[in-house]
Structures are given as C-alpha cells and as structure tokens.
Design a protein around this motif. Structure first.
Motif, mmCIF file in Angstrom:
data_model
loop_
_atom_site.group_PDB
_atom_site.id
_atom_site.type_symbol
_atom_site.label_atom_id
_atom_site.label_comp_id
_atom_site.label_asym_id
_atom_site.label_seq_id
_atom_site.Cartn_x
_atom_site.Cartn_y
_atom_site.Cartn_z
ATOM 1 N N PRO A 243 0.850 -1.185 0.000
ATOM 2 C CA PRO A 243 0.000 0.000 0.000
ATOM 3 C C PRO A 243 0.890 1.241 0.000
ATOM 4 O O PRO A 243 1.857 1.317 0.753
ATOM 5 C CB PRO A 243 -0.772 -0.132 1.302
ATOM 6 N N TYR A 244 0.551 2.160 -0.873
ATOM 7 C CA TYR A 244 1.393 3.325 -1.131
ATOM 8 C C TYR A 244 1.811 4.040 0.154
ATOM 9 O O TYR A 244 2.982 4.236 0.442
ATOM 10 C CB TYR A 244 0.605 4.287 -2.019
ATOM 11 N N LEU A 245 0.809 4.404 0.930
ATOM 12 C CA LEU A 245 1.076 5.226 2.108
ATOM 13 C C LEU A 245 1.894 4.447 3.137
ATOM 14 O O LEU A 245 2.766 5.003 3.808
ATOM 15 C CB LEU A 245 -0.249 5.682 2.714
ATOM 16 N N ILE A 246 1.624 3.141 3.228
ATOM 17 C CA ILE A 246 2.328 2.338 4.226
ATOM 18 C C ILE A 246 3.800 2.233 3.881
ATOM 19 O O ILE A 246 4.674 2.395 4.737
ATOM 20 C CB ILE A 246 1.662 0.949 4.318
ATOM 21 N N THR B 101 5.400 5.606 4.467
ATOM 22 C CA THR B 101 5.546 5.836 5.899
ATOM 23 C C THR B 101 6.729 5.057 6.466
ATOM 24 O O THR B 101 7.565 5.598 7.195
ATOM 25 C CB THR B 101 4.268 5.389 6.632
ATOM 26 N N SER C 237 -0.845 13.455 3.418
ATOM 27 C CA SER C 237 -1.047 12.399 4.412
ATOM 28 C C SER C 237 0.184 12.234 5.290
ATOM 29 O O SER C 237 0.082 12.122 6.515
ATOM 30 C CB SER C 237 -1.370 11.067 3.719
#
Lengths: 335, 319, 298
Positions: C143-146, C149, C234
């Motif tokens: 997942p992109y954000l994960i 992050t 985000s």
C-alpha cells in the motif's frame, strides 16, 4: 482452475520480493539501526549496543540475516517488539480484528453505494443523476481521506451530535465477550443489542471516511464499463427477446461490467489498506494502522516490518481472491 | 387484399449528435404480407439496421423516432406502452443479428439464454424441453449438452444457429434478420440460409431480410426494397427488380456486382460517396452520384410512386 | 486510425498547439481545472508578496481569530488565524509551495526513471523485462502510504527523505504505461522502417518510440501529481513530512485537529485547498487525455 494455479505460481516471486523489501527497510537507515532505535533512550554503553545487535542478528552477514528473517516468517516468528518486549505476532493479533472490522465495513459500504450509483449513472447517461454522481466521485478521488474524516466528525459528532467521533465502543458500554474480535459479530453472538448498536454507530463515520476514495473510484469504473457493455450487441439482443429493462441491465449488463470492475477494485485495495493508518489515527481506532504509526515514532522496527509485511501479503491475497471471483464471473478464463 | 403483416409508413429515425441531426432513416415505407420474405438492400450506413431497430422499438438515445407509423397486424407499435411492446418483442416479432460472436452474452449459458426468452412469452412450464427442441430444430448436434455450455465453446456457425433458435423459440409471425450471414464463412452461410428458408416455410413467418448481398436476395426473397440514404427508392417483385431495375441507384447497384454467367461483364462501381447523413443536400439524396440527374433533382424531393404494376420507384426522372 | 498514427509520427505531440487547445477546450471541466491550477501556481510563486504576514512567525496579539465573515472576524485575516496567531491564508498559500514542489519533483524523477525502465522492459522483453516487471509487481503490493511511511520512518523525516520515500514506488506507474505502449508500438511500420534504415536500439527507443508514447506519459504524470500531493499531505498529517513550523497543508490540518471543537477553520481550509488543487489537477489530466490521446477516450 489452471488459470488460478498459474496465478498462484506467479505470486511466489512477488512474495519473495516483498520479504526482501521489508527486510531491507531495516538496513536503509542512514546510521546504525540499533543506535537510531536507542537514540531516544540516552547514553548506552557499547556493550549493550553489541548485545542488542547480536540479539537482532545484525552482526551476521546480510544474506544470512535475510535467510534467518525468511525462515522466521515461515515459522511464524515475526520477531520481538523493542518497545513492549512481546512477540510482534501477539501485538498484531491483538490489533488485527479492529482493523479488519473497519476495513470490511468500509469496503462493504463503498461497494454498496458505488456499484448501484455507477450502474444508474451509465443507464441514465448525461442525466442530472449522472452528472451529480460523476461530480461527487470526482471530488471523492480528490479528497484527502483524513480531512474527510475530520469534516465528518465536525459535522456529525461535534455539530449535530448524532454519532461518536472516535473509539470502537463508548466507555459506558460493556464489551461483549470476545469470540471473533469483530465487535459487530461478537455483540450479535452475545445477543447484546445495546453493544451492537453502539459498535455500529462508532463504526459508521470511520468506515465512511475510509471507504470514500474506493467508492469514488469504483463508481467511475462501474460507470465506464457499464457504458461499454450497454453498447454491445448482446444487450440489444437481450432486449429483442422482450426481457424487461431491469433484467437486461442487472442480469446481462452488470454481470459483464463487473469483470473489469473487480480487477480495478482489487488493484486499488492498497488505498483502503493504506488509508487505515490515517483514519484509525483520527478516530482513535485501536487497530493495526495506529500500531504502525506509533511504532514508527518509537523506532520499533520489528513491529513496523511485521505490519508492513502483513499489509503487503494481504494485498497479494486480496488480488488472488479477486482472480478467483474473476474466474467465477467470466467463463472464458476458466479453461 | 388482406391485411399486411407489417406496414411501415413514412418512418423517420434521427440521431441528435454533436455534429448535427443525422437522419439515418428519413421517410421509409415498407409493406410485408404474412409469410412473405422481403429483402431490404442497400450500402452499409443507408439506414437498414436503424429501420430494423425502429420496428423492434429498440432505438436508444441519442436516436429518436421523430415521425411515422409502424403498423403490425394493423396496430401502431409506436403508440404502445413499453410493457406491451416487450410482449411483442421476442414473441410476435423476433430479430436476429449480424455477428453471432458478439450477440450471445459471453457469461451466460446457452440454455439459460434460450429459456429466459421462452419463459417470458410462454411461461416457465417445460421451457427446458422446449429449448432443447429448438436447438434440435436448428440442427445443433447433442443439444442437451450444448444447453450447459457457454457461447465461447461453440463455433461461429453454431452460435448463429443458437441465435436463430432463440429468436424463433416463441414462433414469431415476423422475423427481422439483420445480415444474418455476413459474418460467416461461405459454406456456413449457405447452411444458415437453407435453415432460415426451411424454418420460414415450416413456421410460415414473414421475414424482413436485411442484406447487401443481391445474390442472397435473388435466391431467397419474394420481394425487394432498395434503400439509399435513409429512404426506400425502389420496391417490387425480386425477379422484376433484378432484371429490370428502374431507379438509377438500383441499376448502379446491379452493375457493381460481378456475374459468373457473363464473362465480359465489367464491374462498374457507382461514382462518388454516400452523402453524410447529417448534411443531406436539398432535393434527391442521390443527385450527386446519379447519371440522370438534372436541375429538378436538386430542387424537389422525389417520393415513392407506382411506376409500373406492383413496382414503386422514387425518382423524378422515371416516367 | 492508421492515418492518425502516421500523423502522430510527423508531429510528436500528436497535434499542434492550436489543435491541442481546440480538443482540450471541449472538456469544460478541464478548463475550470486549469484555471484553478493556474491560480494555485501563481499564488505559490508569489506567496511572500501576496500577504503582509510571515507564514511561520507567531503573533500572540491575534490568536485564533475566526474567518472574516464570522462574528469577531476581520478582513485583516480573511480566513482567520491559528492557535499561534498565524494568518491562515498566508500559511495556506505557502503550503501550496510545498505541495506543488513535492508533487512536481517526485513526478519528474519518478517519470524519468519510469520512462527509461519502461522503454527497456518493453523494447528488449525477455529476462530483463521479467525482472523489472517482478519488481513492479512487488512494489505494487505495498500500500502506497504504508510503504512511504515505513521508508520515512527509517530514513527520518524531512523534505528530502519524503521525496525519496514517494518516488520509491511512484516510478512504477509511468513504467507500466510506457511498457505497454512500447509493446504496442514495437511492431509498427515506422519502427520497422527505422530499423531497416539501420537505426540503433537507443535511437529507436528514444527518437522513434518515445515521442509516440509521450502523450500517454504526460497524461499519467499529470494524474499522478495529484496522487503524490495527496500522499504528501497524508505524510505531513502523520508528522512524517516536512517538519513544523513549515506550513504544509497536512501539518496544518493535523495541528488544527486539537481545536476542531472550537476553531474548526484551522483544519477545514487547508483541506479545501488540497481538494481544489487535487481536483484541478485531476480535471486537467482528463482534459489532457481527451486532447492528447484519442485512443484513451471513453
């Protein structure tokens, strides 16, 4: 079935790649990972650092470390949390149900809104309904989900006071006994309607915020693939049989339109999984996403690794599941 | 004269597009007697298929029937509510399409696709047996097994047979066949034509047979209507029209096909291009390509009139 | 279609500027999107000259002022002030600088890398293609954000690290597009012709194929800028982007969360800024798709 088997085989290198990326995360740190981890603690002797390095296996050659890591994953040993001193697996298991419940609810809500909306839009192309839902979905894909969450809280929680703005269940309500970990299911099993409705009201806003981007995307895809299908000869032929328009749309058109839609939804599952992290934070939802953010702040790398690994594997699993659905929907690929 | 099975009067179906109004069908008159096979010929884009879909009541936006009457057994179909039209569609009036590969739904079993048609018009009783009988009738081997298969498991010719079985499953009195053999191999074409001809005799259907193949028309049809740019320009008995064409377009059409019997015959294509449907010239639409045209043709629009016994022609230059 | 292809080849963008604008203008929403983006860009460039305030310096004489139209608000602070008395409007237009910069820089590097790898992958095929595509598949699974992050977590926060963290996965999107376009273009006549004329692989890839796939690349790059801006917001919201007191939109929203019950405007306005920017870019992207790539139209 052969198609599915092939797909399974194809995922093996991807799964290996995933473990490699997750493994390398630890080694991307500009300095020594152990020193970074312990940086906040203050002065620590070199012996202590060496001890931790040894415990984490960081004193071994890289390839050995990777094999050890891989072996650990396969054996179910996902390492120990540096912060809590408990196995990573335990931490994840504790947090997983909350995330699962939220994600499933978000998925359900978004599909239940988006697919009918997409179908209606396509059938009544250029109508007011179509233009309105196209605009809403455009806004939906452009909306930061965390901001949507805040606005929902602002309106429904702070402003109107209709729904709670955080947590899975209010403090005043007793938790039903844990069986599945999913509050809705547990409270139903315990026949505890009070808890069920409370859990539901807590779930609604975060699920809506989490599901919004997926809903917007699904609506757009459903609309465009429906538009494509509706122009096919077999739809005209179905109408020529004297079938009612409703039957033509649902039975003949939607079935075909769902085939590309499913694929796109599965490919965009990452939005849902990644969105977890942010939405859980806003709604104080005690799930995996919160755990990741907290662990990052405290440099608890093994937990970050474990959670990231789980997310990536979930994504792969979901895409495999989508392929299974795909083969059910499209008889042409089943051969 | 007994009541015609189908009578289309001054049908106009227009498409409102960004580029303007495309007059796909602009004043079509057609009459089919019960049990009669009427051939409808013309170049692609002349409005044959739109005429067919108009009769079926299947014109989708941006298309719109703007004028005319479609009398089926004396009843105006354009005045019917959608509910009543659905009862006729697939029941009394059936249609088969050009491309069997795209006309059957790829994700639904053959059996289901037949029985759903039977269920609407004849009820669910014995529908499975009736469907199997229909497949047998159209000459599909081991029909029971085929019922369980998906369209992609059948050959093109088989699929065309299945489509015919579906269309005829409710014994229509009018069948509209929109180029039913164009997409098939030559040998299969002949088989399918024989099949349709045989079934026509057996079920005593009227057929509106749309094609651009004059050979098929000569062999198969009783009467012929020639369409050009959204209008019927000539109607008559097949033999008469094909041997003594009156309208200059029909003549051109006949000259443009090769003939085996006359080795020295030269193929002469009709000069010029079919005019764009959203910017037809005033007067006769054939004026630019017509060898006979003079000033009058640019001013007055010709209409169908009896030029000989049982022969309608729409041309100012024919006495 | 064939004619169109040939024409494409004569003029690399597939259309002259005037033709391009004629096609683009047809999509009215895209024109609106372009207007929004132009305003955003101008505001970002001239941010320091547009308001008398400093985006980061607190002003304890003007704490938590509401927007101008609310009781207690004044035109001195049209969108109000935050908990440290900083002018919201000033912070938001300075935030635009951060978001637009991150979006453009990340997409520039990611697209350059994606084009090169996509060309190689599609043109040579075989083992090198298999390797690149497995890497793409692997990155796609995160997942992109994960992933971003986690990368920021190990690299440390800050603008530069955030750029790396975002570009780490971002290149796969242009790569996939370029690859599939190259596969389609590889056997076209003009490539055969160039090969017959003795052109080398590099010449064919960059001079013959690339200009023809450039339209799709531009479209994807534009749409991805919107996504990167969302992700930047985000990360900033999670406190992993540029560090406070820099006025990134995500950071402002995050700071305003504590005051959501009373000073709702602090979190609300930067969100609207994100929404307008991302929506504008998405609309421009779709307009470009209509104008540059007739094949991708609905």
């Amino acid at each position: 079935m052969k198609f599915f088997f092939d797909r399974m085989l194809q995922t093996i290198p991807v799964v290996l790649g995933i473990t490699l990326v997750v493994f390398s995360l630890m080694h991307l740190t500009p300095g020594d990972p152990v020193e970074t981890m312990l940086g906040s603690v203050g002065h620590i002797s070199q012996e202590d650092i060496d001890l931790i390095r040894h415990e984490l296996g960081l004193d071994q050659p890289l390839w050995k470390q990777y094999l050890g890591f891989l072996g650990g994953i396969c054996r179910g040993d996902w390492g120990m949390s540096l912060r809590y001193g408990v196995p990573v697996k335990e931490l994840i298991r504790e947090r997983l149900p909350a995330t699962l419940e939220l994600t499933l609810a978000a998925m359900l809500i978004s599909l239940m809104i988006a697919i009918p909306a997409g179908v209606i839009s396509a059938v009544h192309r250029y109508s007011l309904v179509d233009q309105a839902s196209t605009l809403v979905s455009l806004i939906g894909v452009s909306l930061p989900d965390f901001w949507l969450g805040l606005v929902l809280i602002l309106i429904f929680s702070v402003g109107l006071g209709w729904l709670p703005g955080g947590l899975r269940l209010g403090f005043e309500i007793a938790w039903p006994p844990t069986t599945t970990g999913l509050l809705l299911v547990d409270s139903l099993l315990a026949w505890n309607w009070e808890a069920f409705w409370a859990a539901m009201s807590h779930l609604l806003l975060p699920a809506l915020a989490l599901g919004a981007p997926l809903a917007a995307l699904t609506m757009r895809i459903t609309r465009s693939s429906m538009l494509d299908v509706i122009q096919q000869d077999y739809i005209t032929f179905a109408r020529a049989k004297g079938l009612r328009e409703m039957v033509v749309i649902i039975k003949h058109a939607l079935h075909n339109a769902l085939i590309p839609t499913i694929t796109v939804i599965a490919l965009n599952m990452g939005t849902l999984l990644g969105g977890n992290m942010i939405i859980e934070r806003i709604f104080s939802w005690p799930g995996l996403g919160q755990l990741v953010v907290d662990s990052i702040r405290t440099y608890d790398y093994p937990v970050v690794q474990g959670a990231v690994l789980l997310y990536a594997l979930t994504y792969v699993g979901m895409n495999l599941a989508a392929d299974l659905v795909y083969t059910r929907l499209d008889p042409r690929v089943a051969l | 004269m007994k009541q015609p099975l189908l009578e289309v009067k001054n049908l106009r179906t227009h498409f409102l597009t960004d580029a303007g109004v495309a007059k796909a069908v602009d004043g079509v008159d057609l009459t089919i007697a019960p049990g009669e096979v009427m051939g409808l010929v013309g170049e692609s884009g002349c409005g044959k298929s739109v005429t067919a879909l108009s009769i079926m009541g299947l014109i989708q936006p941006p298309g719109q029937i703007v004028d005319g009457q479609i009398l089926f057994q004396g009843e105006d179909l354009l005045g019917l509510a959608e509910r009543e039209m659905q009862k006729l569609r697939g029941g009394q009036i059936a249609m088969i399409f050009q491309d069997p590969l795209t006309t059957l739904n790829p994700v639904i079993r053959v059996g289901e696709q037949i029985t759903e048609a039977i269920a609407i018009h004849q009820g669910k009783e014995n529908m499975w047996e009736k469907a199997v009988q229909m497949l047998e009738l159209v000459g599909i081997p081991s029909p029971k097994q085929r019922m369980m298969e998906y369209p992609h498991q059948l050959s093109g010719g088989m699929r065309q047979r299945v489509m015919i079985a579906i269309a005829l499953s409710c014994h229509p009195s009018l069948l509209i066949a929109d180029e039913p053999t164009t997409a098939l191999d030559v040998t299969i074409q002949a088989q399918i034509l024989d099949l349709i001809a045989g079934l026509q005799q057996e079920l005593d259907m009227g057929i509106l047979f749309i094609t651009h193949d004059l050979g098929v028309v000569a062999e198969f049809c009783d009467r012929i209507a020639v369409m050009y740019a959204g209008k019927v320009v000539e109607v008559g008995d097949v033999k008469q029209v094909l041997t003594h064409p009156l309208h200059p377009y029909t003549r051109g059409l006949l000259r443009s096909i090769p003939r085996l019997q006359e080795p020295r015959h030269r193929i002469e294509p009709i000069e010029g291009l079919v005019p764009e449907l959203h910017m037809l010239p005033p007067g006769c639409s054939f004026q630019d390509r017509c060898p006979l045209a003079d000033k009058r043709c640019t001013r007055w629009e010709p209409s169908l009139r009896e030029a000989a016994p049982d022969r309608l022609v729409s041309c100012l230059m024919i006495p | 279609m064939e004619l169109e292809q040939a024409w494409y080849h004569i003029s690399p963008m597939g259309a002259t500027l005037r033709d391009f604008w004629r096609l683009y203008r047809k999509n009215r929403l895209a024109v609106w999107g372009l207007a929004v983006i132009v305003i955003m860009v101008i505001a970002a460039i001239f941010a320091p000259y547009l308001t008398p305030y400093h985006p980061e310096k607190p002003d304890f004489t003007a704490l938590r002022r509401p927007p101008a139209w609310m009781p207690g608000g004044s035109l001195a602070h049209p969108l109000g002030t935050d908990h440290l008395g900083r002018d919201m409007f000033t912070r938001i237009i300075h935030g635009g600088r951060i978001s637009l910069t991150v979006g453009l820089v990340v997409i520039f590097f990611a697209t350059s890398l994606g084009i090169i790898l996509g060309l190689i992958s599609g043109y040579y095929g075989g083992r090198i293609d298999a390797i690149i595509q497995r890497i793409v598949d692997t990155l796609l699974a995160f997942p992109y954000l994960i992933l971003a992050t986690a990368l920021v977590a190990v690299l440390g926060p800050g603008l530069q690290n955030m750029l790396v963290a975002l570009a780490y996965k971002e290149w796969i999107y242009p790569c996939r597009v370029v690859r599939s376009e190259v596969l389609a273009a590889k056997n076209k006549e003009y490539v055969e012709a160039a090969r017959a004329a003795g052109a080398g692989d590099l010449h064919i890839m960059f001079r013959e194929i690339l200009p023809n796939v450039f339209g799709s690349v531009i479209v994807v790059a534009t749409l991805r800028v919107a996504w990167v801006i969302l992700m930047e917001a985000s990360l900033s919201f999670l406190g992993l982007g540029v560090e406070p007191p820099a006025p990134a939109w995500g950071t402002i929203i995050s700071e305003g969360r504590r005051f959501i019950n009373t000073q709702w405007w602090i979190s609300t306005f930067p969100g609207i800024a994100i929404l307008l920017t991302v929506l504008g870019i998405n609309l421009v992207g779709e307009g470009l798709r209509d104008a540059l790539d007739p094949r991708m139209r609905e």
